[in-house]
Design an enzyme around this catalytic site. Sequence first.
Site: not given
Lengths: 491, 491
Positions: A448, A377, A351-352, A318, A306
């Site tokens: 994140h 991912d 995506e997130e 990520d 992504h």
Amino acid sequence: MRAANVHSPDTSENAWDGFRPFRALARDAGMTRLRRTALAALPFFAIAGAAAAQGQPDVAALRDAALKDDLAWDITEGLTTEVGPRLAGTEAEKRARDWAVKRLTALGFANVRVEPFDMPVWVRGEEKAEIVSPFPQPLVLAALGNSGATPANGITAEVVGFESFADLQAAPASAVKGKIVFVSHAMKATQDGSGYGPFGTARRQGPSEASRKGAAAIVIRSIGTDYHRNPHTGVQTFAEGVKPIPAAALSLPDAEQLQRILKRGQPVRMKLVLTPRNIGKRQSGNVIAEVPGSDPAAGVVLVACHLDSWDQGTGAIDDAAGCGIVTAAAKRIAEAGVPRRTIRIVWFGAEEVGLFGGLDYRAKRGGEKHAIIAESDFGADRVWKVNSQGPATAKPAIDRLVAALSPLGIVQGSTTRASGSDIGPMAADGMSTIELSQDGTRYFDYHHTPDDTLDKVDPEQLRQNVAAWTAMLAVMAHAPEELASPVRPRN
Amino acid sequence: MRAANVHSPDTSENAWDGFRPFRALARDAGMTRLRRTALAALPFFAIAGAAAAQGQPDVAALRDAALKDDLAWDITEGLTTEVGPRLAGTEAEKRARDWAVKRLTALGFANVRVEPFDMPVWVRGEEKAEIVSPFPQPLVLAALGNSGATPANGITAEVVGFESFADLQAAPASAVKGKIVFVSHAMKATQDGSGYGPFGTARRQGPSEASRKGAAAIVIRSIGTDYHRNPHTGVQTFAEGVKPIPAAALSLPDAEQLQRILKRGQPVRMKLVLTPRNIGKRQSGNVIAEVPGSDPAAGVVLVACHLDSWDQGTGAIDDAAGCGIVTAAAKRIAEAGVPRRTIRIVWFGAEEVGLFGGLDYRAKRGGEKHAIIAESDFGADRVWKVNSQGPATAKPAIDRLVAALSPLGIVQGSTTRASGSDIGPMAADGMSTIELSQDGTRYFDYHHTPDDTLDKVDPEQLRQNVAAWTAMLAVMAHAPEELASPVRPRN
């Protein structure tokens, strides 16, 4: 052994019965030229290409050449440096799509395009927390996706602590009403990331549960495993009919500080300022590129990652690295000759914040024949296990893949279940899926957080990923067997 | 062997010639009671006390008992939890002094008091940075102490990069004028922290140098060794007559991101918002406590740490742990009997922002006879080396100390040079000094960052520190030799 394979492909350990010569290759001028050249004078990579042109991809040679790959790093470095953070639906994600189209086109892929879609956008505002009493001090936190907002000057309320989401669930509303709920928990690092599901409940369902019980707000211990003052954000969605409340994650040092303060036994009052906003629908999109195959009826091999990232880091693990890995592997297969199956690279958008890219793709293209779907991912550390799901006809190809991955230290995992995030719904539909599982031991140290930056990517482990994906594509894009599951999602 | 020593102190390996019995002990009712009790029925600690009461501190026994110490942890945990960040001159540092007085009094120390002094206070404001072009994205930074401020809406200017402070020095003013100076450098972790001096020049002198050349502002790569988005602040003072400019440190990931962007070769424009303020003179103070000795003429043994911390972390390794270590060691010596020399514990105020506490102490008390001065202010990891400076008469005591530290894995370093931060000026004056050097390999991962929190303290290594300090005090507070240097500062 490897050189022998290149020159006498029929003796390769990795050759398999029934492999079809690709007529399309004969029409490839580049390959024809290659055949007229003394192979010994060519760089290794061109030799591997020539071997494929003769109808025999040398999986081991392609795999091992990929251990010297620089393209995955270049993509990861480029995207994180020249774009940086790229929250879904923002102007930064649009810049990332433009960057991706330019880069994928320059790499020579076919059918490079953006498939746009709209999605709701939530943006971070101010975020501050402090213990007001008994021990005044600031705490570091980050709002969770779709968090509600406090007034600009914040709210102050008593904190009530729970050691788990289950404890919050079990608590009577009277214990929570008007308070700031705090959920701590004991997530530890695991190689397969299996803690994220159960411990992540505090983030995914905690805010709705706290709101239902009348809480003023909720702060959770970050769903993470590191002791740095970088809180882990992540999406949560308030359940239907539940009023949004301010919801945030404390870094682990802050969460443990709050636990220590609560254990002193005095009432603890916290001030919270969180001013995120929903800014309505905005455009996101999936970036798609292809390596056209010779046999359209064989179905596509989808390799995905992504493009969007959370807003505080530069989205290196990520998931810029995932895009680097799958793209570098596809490029290697393309350079080795025309594959039987079309390889479709998808850099998913959004995506997130809710798998919007994967769901849009599934709605638009889930009805097409997919031979295999796969997604990278889970960071940039080494692949250690391969899971798969597919029909019995795919078993010989899976067996060849497992054999080809073994020299990279990769073990076989499940043969009945494989998944991913954006591809998760399609995998759940029953599409044939390969999952090259990465080592997640340190993934949740950075996931994140502002700390998801390029320095967390280990170039050597990244190359091992490219080698694994190259082997996977060398087997699957060329496999003579039927790989596709008869079950396909309706769209 | 140790038990034999307790019951037959004269045969102790650690006994030394000329050790004087302490007449004061005979007047101690507790000790007298101890002698009337069957030693075998007593806990170990009381036995050690009895041994000391008989004029013979068992250094090895005291040292080894300290390997089970919990007090240093309790002090570190308590101060960081119940006070948290405690910037010099603020209300938080005042709360820390109150906490310290209460705790030191409860521990039974004598003469517990605050010696106040005034010092200028600078407080952090808003701090934001972003690349405006060519690749728009935020950067994480922290203002350096005494940084100037930008207007509230910031400044935007082109960035000019230098690989070292020396390169900035060598640059013509024309290359710098009106620009935002960026100094990167290559500081790496070292066990003895020796990189901090030379690489720290970028922080200490960089802002003045940039201002002299007409720079709009300066950002430096943090003087640190970790790859987390937690910048390292630290004090700098503009040279006489130099105009203050905004000055900040980027985290290492951000500094390397900026380097990558600069290497693309396009002009890089940065927006900077820094709004710190000088709020004038405020009160700080040193907290002092003592273990009275039997021989006032022998001079005091000063054991020090600092109570203040930077504003973003909770000052666990810098320097709550240091206060825990020296205090726990002093408490153990106090419990073992009255020492010959008075042990003076000082928790200095306002160290971080300019050694104000150390300088105030030196001005007020530097003329008193100090037998030995020592300070713990380099984290909480294990002591690995002992440096010393003092007169020839102190050599036998130093030799006994080195022998007593060896079982803790501690090696002898310099015998002509030892120092510290708050005690540095007094050490430079020539006072006899012991330096129990801690392992600094990971110290600059956390130093002066939000990441300086309790979780960074390893309880086992903390206990090793207490054992080393206990051994040091057992030798030095009781040593019959003259330890004090004839050189003493004037005050």
